[in-house]
Design a protein around this motif. Structure first.
Motif, PDB file in Angstrom:
ATOM      1  N   LYS A  28      46.996  33.210  20.448  1.00  0.00           N
ATOM      2  CA  LYS A  28      46.130  32.048  20.649  1.00  0.00           C
ATOM      3  C   LYS A  28      45.882  31.338  19.326  1.00  0.00           C
ATOM      4  CE  LYS A  28      43.111  29.241  22.486  1.00  0.00           C
ATOM      5  NZ  LYS A  28      43.465  28.263  23.520  1.00  0.00           N
TER       6      LYS A  28
ATOM      7  N   ASN B 174      38.016  36.022  26.633  1.00  0.00           N
ATOM      8  CA  ASN B 174      37.983  34.720  27.293  1.00  0.00           C
ATOM      9  C   ASN B 174      39.340  34.353  27.895  1.00  0.00           C
ATOM     10  OD1 ASN B 174      35.313  33.956  27.063  1.00  0.00           O
ATOM     11  ND2 ASN B 174      35.578  33.112  25.016  1.00  0.00           N
TER      12      ASN B 174
ATOM     13  N   THR C  22      39.935  36.466  31.151  1.00  0.00           N
ATOM     14  CA  THR C  22      39.149  36.034  32.304  1.00  0.00           C
ATOM     15  C   THR C  22      39.484  34.604  32.732  1.00  0.00           C
ATOM     16  OG1 THR C  22      37.443  35.332  30.761  1.00  0.00           O
ATOM     17  CG2 THR C  22      37.172  37.483  31.769  1.00  0.00           C
ATOM     18  N   GLY C  23      40.387  33.963  31.991  1.00  0.00           N
ATOM     19  CA  GLY C  23      40.802  32.617  32.381  1.00  0.00           C
ATOM     20  C   GLY C  23      39.849  31.524  31.933  1.00  0.00           C
ATOM     21  N   TYR C  24      38.913  31.852  31.036  1.00  0.00           N
ATOM     22  CA  TYR C  24      38.012  30.803  30.552  1.00  0.00           C
ATOM     23  C   TYR C  24      38.750  29.853  29.614  1.00  0.00           C
ATOM     24  CZ  TYR C  24      34.111  28.495  28.232  1.00  0.00           C
ATOM     25  OH  TYR C  24      33.265  27.555  27.710  1.00  0.00           O
ATOM     26  N   ILE C  25      39.579  30.416  28.746  1.00  0.00           N
ATOM     27  CA  ILE C  25      40.446  29.580  27.925  1.00  0.00           C
ATOM     28  C   ILE C  25      41.897  30.014  28.166  1.00  0.00           C
ATOM     29  CG2 ILE C  25      38.774  29.013  26.142  1.00  0.00           C
ATOM     30  CD1 ILE C  25      39.918  31.206  24.427  1.00  0.00           C
ATOM     31  N   SER C  26      42.819  29.190  27.736  1.00  0.00           N
ATOM     32  CA  SER C  26      44.209  29.521  27.981  1.00  0.00           C
ATOM     33  C   SER C  26      44.881  29.983  26.689  1.00  0.00           C
ATOM     34  CB  SER C  26      44.935  28.304  28.543  1.00  0.00           C
ATOM     35  OG  SER C  26      46.159  28.714  29.067  1.00  0.00           O
TER      36      SER C  26
ATOM     37  N   ILE D 131      43.288  31.651  40.346  1.00  0.00           N
ATOM     38  CA  ILE D 131      42.164  31.958  41.236  1.00  0.00           C
ATOM     39  C   ILE D 131      42.301  33.366  41.808  1.00  0.00           C
ATOM     40  CG2 ILE D 131      41.053  31.290  43.418  1.00  0.00           C
ATOM     41  CD1 ILE D 131      41.344  28.428  42.586  1.00  0.00           C
TER      42      ILE D 131
ATOM     43  N   LYS E 167      41.345  35.772  39.097  1.00  0.00           N
ATOM     44  CA  LYS E 167      39.900  35.745  38.822  1.00  0.00           C
ATOM     45  C   LYS E 167      39.108  36.476  39.894  1.00  0.00           C
ATOM     46  CE  LYS E 167      40.104  31.422  36.259  1.00  0.00           C
ATOM     47  NZ  LYS E 167      39.902  29.969  36.356  1.00  0.00           N
ATOM     48  N   ARG E 168      39.670  36.531  41.107  1.00  0.00           N
ATOM     49  CA  ARG E 168      38.983  37.225  42.189  1.00  0.00           C
ATOM     50  C   ARG E 168      38.755  38.706  41.867  1.00  0.00           C
ATOM     51  NH1 ARG E 168      39.320  33.911  46.652  1.00  0.00           N
ATOM     52  NH2 ARG E 168      41.430  33.218  46.336  1.00  0.00           N
TER      53      ARG E 168
ATOM     54  N   TYR F 255      33.021  39.240  34.862  1.00  0.00           N
ATOM     55  CA  TYR F 255      32.987  38.987  33.419  1.00  0.00           C
ATOM     56  C   TYR F 255      31.545  38.833  32.947  1.00  0.00           C
ATOM     57  CZ  TYR F 255      34.105  36.517  29.026  1.00  0.00           C
ATOM     58  OH  TYR F 255      34.216  36.128  27.713  1.00  0.00           O
TER      59      TYR F 255
ATOM     60  N   PRO G 166      30.109  37.535  29.634  1.00  0.00           N
ATOM     61  CA  PRO G 166      30.409  36.989  28.305  1.00  0.00           C
ATOM     62  C   PRO G 166      29.361  37.427  27.283  1.00  0.00           C
ATOM     63  CG  PRO G 166      30.284  35.248  29.966  1.00  0.00           C
ATOM     64  CD  PRO G 166      29.716  36.493  30.573  1.00  0.00           C
TER      65      PRO G 166
ATOM     66  N   PRO H 119      25.792  34.038  31.081  1.00  0.00           N
ATOM     67  CA  PRO H 119      25.737  32.655  31.575  1.00  0.00           C
ATOM     68  C   PRO H 119      24.653  32.481  32.634  1.00  0.00           C
ATOM     69  CG  PRO H 119      27.580  33.800  32.558  1.00  0.00           C
ATOM     70  CD  PRO H 119      26.894  34.785  31.676  1.00  0.00           C
TER      71      PRO H 119
ATOM     72  N   LYS I 207      31.473  33.431  44.505  1.00  0.00           N
ATOM     73  CA  LYS I 207      32.579  34.378  44.614  1.00  0.00           C
ATOM     74  C   LYS I 207      32.952  34.657  46.063  1.00  0.00           C
ATOM     75  CE  LYS I 207      31.776  36.746  40.220  1.00  0.00           C
ATOM     76  NZ  LYS I 207      31.667  38.049  39.566  1.00  0.00           N
TER      77      LYS I 207
ATOM     78  N   LYS J 152      26.205  27.699  28.322  1.00  0.00           N
ATOM     79  CA  LYS J 152      27.394  28.546  28.451  1.00  0.00           C
ATOM     80  C   LYS J 152      27.597  29.022  29.892  1.00  0.00           C
ATOM     81  CE  LYS J 152      27.894  29.455  23.761  1.00  0.00           C
ATOM     82  NZ  LYS J 152      29.020  29.138  22.975  1.00  0.00           N
ATOM     83  N   THR J 153      26.931  28.373  30.838  1.00  0.00           N
ATOM     84  CA  THR J 153      27.146  28.749  32.230  1.00  0.00           C
ATOM     85  C   THR J 153      28.508  28.254  32.718  1.00  0.00           C
ATOM     86  OG1 THR J 153      25.714  26.887  32.686  1.00  0.00           O
ATOM     87  CG2 THR J 153      24.803  29.054  33.094  1.00  0.00           C
TER      88      THR J 153
ATOM     89  N   ILE K  38      33.873  28.648  35.369  1.00  0.00           N
ATOM     90  CA  ILE K  38      35.325  28.576  35.176  1.00  0.00           C
ATOM     91  C   ILE K  38      35.992  29.928  35.414  1.00  0.00           C
ATOM     92  CG2 ILE K  38      37.120  28.149  33.420  1.00  0.00           C
ATOM     93  CD1 ILE K  38      35.364  25.827  32.473  1.00  0.00           C
ATOM     94  N   THR K  39      35.269  31.034  35.135  1.00  0.00           N
ATOM     95  CA  THR K  39      35.894  32.333  35.365  1.00  0.00           C
ATOM     96  C   THR K  39      35.682  32.818  36.808  1.00  0.00           C
ATOM     97  OG1 THR K  39      33.962  33.560  34.591  1.00  0.00           O
ATOM     98  CG2 THR K  39      35.629  33.045  32.954  1.00  0.00           C
TER      99      THR K  39
ATOM    100  N   PRO L 275      36.315  32.565  40.925  1.00  0.00           N
ATOM    101  CA  PRO L 275      37.523  32.169  41.661  1.00  0.00           C
ATOM    102  C   PRO L 275      37.363  30.829  42.383  1.00  0.00           C
ATOM    103  CG  PRO L 275      36.398  33.957  42.801  1.00  0.00           C
ATOM    104  CD  PRO L 275      35.651  33.728  41.527  1.00  0.00           C
TER     105      PRO L 275
ATOM    106  N   ARG M 104      40.188  23.982  27.816  1.00  0.00           N
ATOM    107  CA  ARG M 104      40.607  25.379  27.877  1.00  0.00           C
ATOM    108  C   ARG M 104      41.837  25.635  27.011  1.00  0.00           C
ATOM    109  NH1 ARG M 104      42.584  26.607  32.896  1.00  0.00           N
ATOM    110  NH2 ARG M 104      42.585  28.734  32.211  1.00  0.00           N
TER     111      ARG M 104
END
Lengths: 239, 233
Positions: A9, A45, A48-52, A70, A73-74, A78, A80, A84, A102, B75-76, B81-82, B84, B231
């Motif tokens: 990254k 991050n 968990t797919g928050y950033i790429s 998706i 992520k299921r 997470y 953080p 959040p 969810k 930061k929510t 985003i995480t 599904p 992202r």
């Protein structure tokens, strides 16, 4: 359960994560260790797919996070670094929102179960913004547990807690590790060695050790994990 | 999308924002109704809505400034985003929540129309087209507001930058008047407020409908893209 291959990254020109490879099996707890700024949160991050990522491959339960974000992520819960939370909601409202998000069907039972597990029963109708740091952390952890995901990714779950709370959360993580695959990061060494089956030490975005605690001690020729950590991360810096 | 929509809608009322918006919107429409209809004894809502289009820009950004900026600040966005759900459904959920507030507020103003109906003849075609046109215009404003909110983590910056764009668009017609020829036509074509004039005359012009809906979708698309792109940075 979790496979990470050659993860890279970049933030602009800066390489935050440099070619990290590891895997975590079902029901294992992986301790993620490294000094501040080593790339722990960035890696989490990405998982968990928050950033790429810039390069590499991440598979969660066999699902590639880029192919089917998706779906991947299921199976992830997470927590953080900063939980959040929406301060204006009560704990129950917040958890109920996370359940809906969810796609949990029986919301009431789910919330009752999780509140019991995380010790939130007494504060369930209080506003999240008014909770103490320990309870906020637990609320974040409860949110991660919603939907009973197979994989839990916890970024410094005990930071800012008092010693009693740390022990409680640690016990909880151990308990969770029986049914879930857990990745947990920390820079507290005792914590990592107390709960982890395997340890990944990273420094400056690079993986410097990935093995069981005993093997890390042996290969570093160290007496304690602390010693090994210093040896491994300082050695890296001298390079 | 439903979860996000519900939470967003509820949070308008768990903070002061929803009440402030409704108070200001209803006070504004009340004053305009008094000035245009009651005091002159006019049955047409045309002028009422024409004035409202230029004033509404000052209340609508209140609904959108929080949408994405707050999530980044708290930061929510990490939770959303995480989870599904797709970014598109997050954006739509939030947009529809803001839209519902506007529709709710507009529904209350229908009381004015009923009052008029008691004492005069309501031109229903004109009234309904005014409502449709105004609701579509609000859609554009809300999607621009969402976009500005997605660009920053400061609600104030989001609100002020939205005001800046909206004030510019309100005066676009006047700016256009200073030019002539092609530039004037282009500016008038771009101006959402000038597009509204057809609706005010009771004309449901398909090109205006398409224009408003596409502009709304365009900015929602930009919003999704800004969030997705972050992202990768």
């Amino acid at each position: 359960m979790i496979e990470v291959k050659n993860l890279v990254k970049y933030y602009g020109d800066k390489k935050a994560v440099n070619n990290i490879t590891f895997s975590v099996g079902e029901g294992e707890i992986l301790g993620f260790l490294g000094p501040n700024g080593a790339g722990k949160s960035t890696t989490m991050n990405i998982l968990t797919g928050y950033i790429s990522m810039t390069g590499g491959e991440v598979r969660i339960c066999g699902i590639d996070i880029l192919d089917d974000p998706i779906g991947a992520k299921r199976s992830i819960g997470y927590l953080p670094e900063q939980p959040p939370l929406y301060p204006e909601m009560t704990v129950r409202e917040y958890l109920s929102f996370v359940c809906e998000l969810k796609g949990v069907s029986d919301i009431k039972t789910e919330i009752d179960d999780i509140a019991k597990k995380t010790g939130l029963k007494d504060v369930i109708s209080r506003r999240v913004g008014n909770l103490s740091k320990g309870y906020k952390q637990r609320t974040g952890l409860a949110a991660a547990l919603v939907g009973d995901p197979k994989v839990l990714i916890l970024d410094e779950p005990t930071v800012g807690l008092d010693p009693n709370q740390i022990i409680e959360i640690r016990e909880l993580i151990k308990e969770l590790g029986k049914e879930h695959t857990v990745i947990l990061s920390s820079h507290i060494l005792q914590e990592i060695s107390a709960v982890s089956d395997k340890i990944l030490i990273i420094n400056k975005g690079r993986s410097v050790a990935f093995d069981t605690p005993e093997n890390i001690l042996r290969s570093a020729g160290a007496e304690s994990l602390e010693d090994a950590f210093i040896k491994l991360t300082v050695k890296e810096e001298l390079r | 999308m439903k979860a996000i929509f519900k939470r967003e809608l509820r949070s308008y009322f768990s903070s002061m924002l929803g009440y402030i918006f409704l108070t200001m919107f209803l006070a504004l429409t009340g004053i305009l109704f008094w000035l245009n209809n009651i005091s002159f004894g006019v049955a047409s809502v045309k002028n009422f809505f024409s004035l409202l289009t230029s004033w509404a820009v000052f209340v609508l950004p209140m609904l959108t400034m929080r949408l994405f900026a707050e999530d980044r600040k708290l930061k929510t966005d990490q939770l959303l985003i995480t989870a599904p759900v797709s970014v598109r459904s997050i954006v739509l959920g939030k947009f529809f929540a803001a839209g519902t507030m506007v529709i709710g507020a507009l529904a209350v103003t229908f009381i004015y129309v009923i009052v008029i109906a008691f004492y005069g003849d309501v031109n229903w075609a004109e009234t309904i087209s005014c409502y449709i046109g105004f609701a579509l215009l609000c859609g554009v404003v809300l999607s621009i507001g969402s976009f500005m909110s997605a660009l920053t983590e400061s609600q104030i910056v989001a609100a002020i930058s939205t005001y800046a764009i909206l004030i510019f668009t309100v005066f676009l017609g006047n700016i256009a008047a200073a030019f002539n020829g092609v530039i004037q036509s282009v500016l008038l074509w771009l101006s959402p407020v000038d597009r509204y004039l057809d609706f005010a005359m009771g004309i449901l012009d398909p090109s205006a409908l398409v224009y408003y809906i596409s502009l709304t979708l365009l900015f929602l698309f930009f919003t999704v893209n800004v969030i997705e792109r972050r992202r990768f940075s």
